[in-house]
Design an enzyme around this catalytic site. Structure first.
Site, PDB file in Angstrom:
ATOM      1  CD  GLU A  98     -66.188 -47.358 -22.198  1.00 27.94           C
ATOM      2  OE1 GLU A  98     -65.911 -46.505 -21.326  1.00 27.94           O
ATOM      3  OE2 GLU A  98     -67.255 -47.354 -22.809  1.00 27.94           O
ATOM      4  CG  ASP A  99     -66.762 -45.428 -18.058  1.00 22.40           C
ATOM      5  OD1 ASP A  99     -67.034 -46.216 -18.980  1.00 22.40           O
ATOM      6  OD2 ASP A  99     -67.430 -44.400 -17.830  1.00 22.40           O
ATOM      7  CG  ASP A 102     -74.937 -50.802 -18.143  1.00 23.96           C
ATOM      8  OD1 ASP A 102     -75.314 -51.727 -17.440  1.00 23.96           O
ATOM      9  OD2 ASP A 102     -75.637 -49.796 -18.330  1.00 23.96           O
ATOM     10  CG  PHE A 152     -76.213 -44.376 -12.059  1.00 27.41           C
ATOM     11  CD1 PHE A 152     -76.103 -44.656 -13.415  1.00 27.41           C
ATOM     12  CD2 PHE A 152     -75.770 -43.150 -11.591  1.00 27.41           C
ATOM     13  CE1 PHE A 152     -75.569 -43.723 -14.294  1.00 27.41           C
ATOM     14  CE2 PHE A 152     -75.229 -42.213 -12.470  1.00 27.41           C
ATOM     15  CZ  PHE A 152     -75.135 -42.504 -13.814  1.00 27.41           C
ATOM     16  NE  ARG A 165     -67.489 -36.454 -16.756  1.00 19.11           N
ATOM     17  CZ  ARG A 165     -68.148 -37.391 -17.420  1.00 19.11           C
ATOM     18  NH1 ARG A 165     -67.816 -38.650 -17.267  1.00 19.11           N
ATOM     19  NH2 ARG A 165     -69.123 -37.086 -18.240  1.00 19.11           N
TER      20      ARG A 165
HETATM   21  P1  5GP Z   1     -72.983 -49.800 -22.328  1.00 17.59           P
HETATM   22  O1  5GP Z   1     -72.893 -49.346 -23.749  1.00 17.59           O
HETATM   23  O2  5GP Z   1     -72.108 -50.972 -21.995  1.00 17.59           O
HETATM   24  O3  5GP Z   1     -74.412 -50.038 -21.929  1.00 17.59           O
HETATM   25  O4  5GP Z   1     -72.579 -48.597 -21.428  1.00 17.59           O
HETATM   26  C1  5GP Z   1     -71.354 -48.056 -21.403  1.00 17.59           C
HETATM   27  C2  5GP Z   1     -71.406 -46.625 -20.904  1.00 17.59           C
HETATM   28  O5  5GP Z   1     -72.563 -46.349 -20.089  1.00 17.59           O
HETATM   29  C3  5GP Z   1     -70.236 -46.388 -20.002  1.00 17.59           C
HETATM   30  O6  5GP Z   1     -69.109 -45.999 -20.747  1.00 17.59           O
HETATM   31  C4  5GP Z   1     -70.748 -45.280 -19.104  1.00 17.59           C
HETATM   32  O7  5GP Z   1     -70.544 -44.037 -19.713  1.00 17.59           O
HETATM   33  C5  5GP Z   1     -72.229 -45.524 -19.010  1.00 17.59           C
HETATM   34  N1  5GP Z   1     -72.578 -46.238 -17.755  1.00 17.59           N
HETATM   35  C6  5GP Z   1     -72.973 -47.518 -17.600  1.00 17.59           C
HETATM   36  N2  5GP Z   1     -73.211 -47.818 -16.308  1.00 17.59           N
HETATM   37  C7  5GP Z   1     -72.937 -46.674 -15.622  1.00 17.59           C
HETATM   38  C8  5GP Z   1     -72.963 -46.344 -14.224  1.00 17.59           C
HETATM   39  O8  5GP Z   1     -73.273 -47.134 -13.316  1.00 17.59           O
HETATM   40  N3  5GP Z   1     -72.616 -45.061 -13.906  1.00 17.59           N
HETATM   41  C9  5GP Z   1     -72.266 -44.128 -14.831  1.00 17.59           C
HETATM   42  N4  5GP Z   1     -71.932 -42.925 -14.398  1.00 17.59           N
HETATM   43  N5  5GP Z   1     -72.214 -44.425 -16.151  1.00 17.59           N
HETATM   44  C10 5GP Z   1     -72.546 -45.675 -16.536  1.00 17.59           C
END
Ligand code: 5GP
Length: 179
Positions: A98-99, A102, A152, A165
């Site tokens: 994963e990237d 959050d 963000f 990206r």
């Molecule tokens: P989660 O489900 O853990 O809340 O979020 C995961 C997804 O939210 C990540 O795979 C990503 O796509 C998006 N995301 C969360 N934080 C960021 C951020 O700071 N920047 C961007 N571009 N995407 C984020």
């Protein structure tokens, strides 16, 4: 859309050097056993491709596509499986890439999906970034590159409204869209 307005959080050199460290740990863990690396599109594409280039076991790459953001800077709180077709992973070593973690909802969704559908040999979750402060689930990545604050972030796979990206570094701005 002036990228000079982005502040750099992690440079290309920092990212690549951390990826080398993570891949060393993984090479030691898997000891040459076959791995199925599952890249979560679209955000993890840069990280996954750089990471697997440093892994030295027999490896197959799979790609799945999820979305939880609707083009803005906050999560919708709901994970949508856009395309989650995978081969038979029973008995396999699975490495989800994963990237960023959050809230952890995406990670939990994926780990539950794996548990419900397969008896893997091992399932490990690796994220380049970990925004621990935002977590609403108990999920923690097995491997992560950097812990980050509640900003963000864009670049190196991470987007705002589909842009940024392609940057080699990870940056942030207090205000999106950039003017
Ligand atoms: P989660 O489900 O853990 O809340 O979020 C995961 C997804 O939210 C990540 O795979 C990503 O796509 C998006 N995301 C969360 N934080 C960021 C951020 O700071 N920047 C961007 N571009 N995407 C984020």
């Amino acid at each position: 859309m002036d990228i000079k307005k982005l502040k750099v959080l992690f440079t290309e050199e920092q990212i690549q050097s951390r990826i080398k460290e993570l891949s060393d740990e993984m090479n030691a863990f898997y000891k040459g056993e076959e791995v199925y690396a599952i890249c979560v599109l679209k955000g993890a594409v840069m990280f996954a491709t750089d990471l697997v280039k440093n892994l030295n076991m027999p490896l197959k790459m799979e790609f799945i596509r999820l979305s939880s953001y609707n083009g803005g800077t906050t999560t919708s709180g709901k994970v949508n499986a856009v395309d989650i077709s995978l081969p038979d992973l029973n008995g396999k070593n699975v490495l989800i890439i994963e990237d960023i973690v959050d809230t952890g909802l995406t990670a939990k969704f994926l780990l539950d999906f794996m548990n419900c559908n397969f008896h893997t040999k091992s399932t490990k979750f690796c994220s380049l970034l970990d925004k621990k402060i935002k977590r609403v689930t108990e999920v923690e990545p097995d491997y992560y590159g950097f812990e980050v604050d509640d900003k963000f972030l864009v670049g190196y796979g991470l987007d705002y409204d589909g842009y940024y990206r392609n940057l080699k570094y990870i940056g942030y701005s207090d205000k999106f869209p950039l003017e």
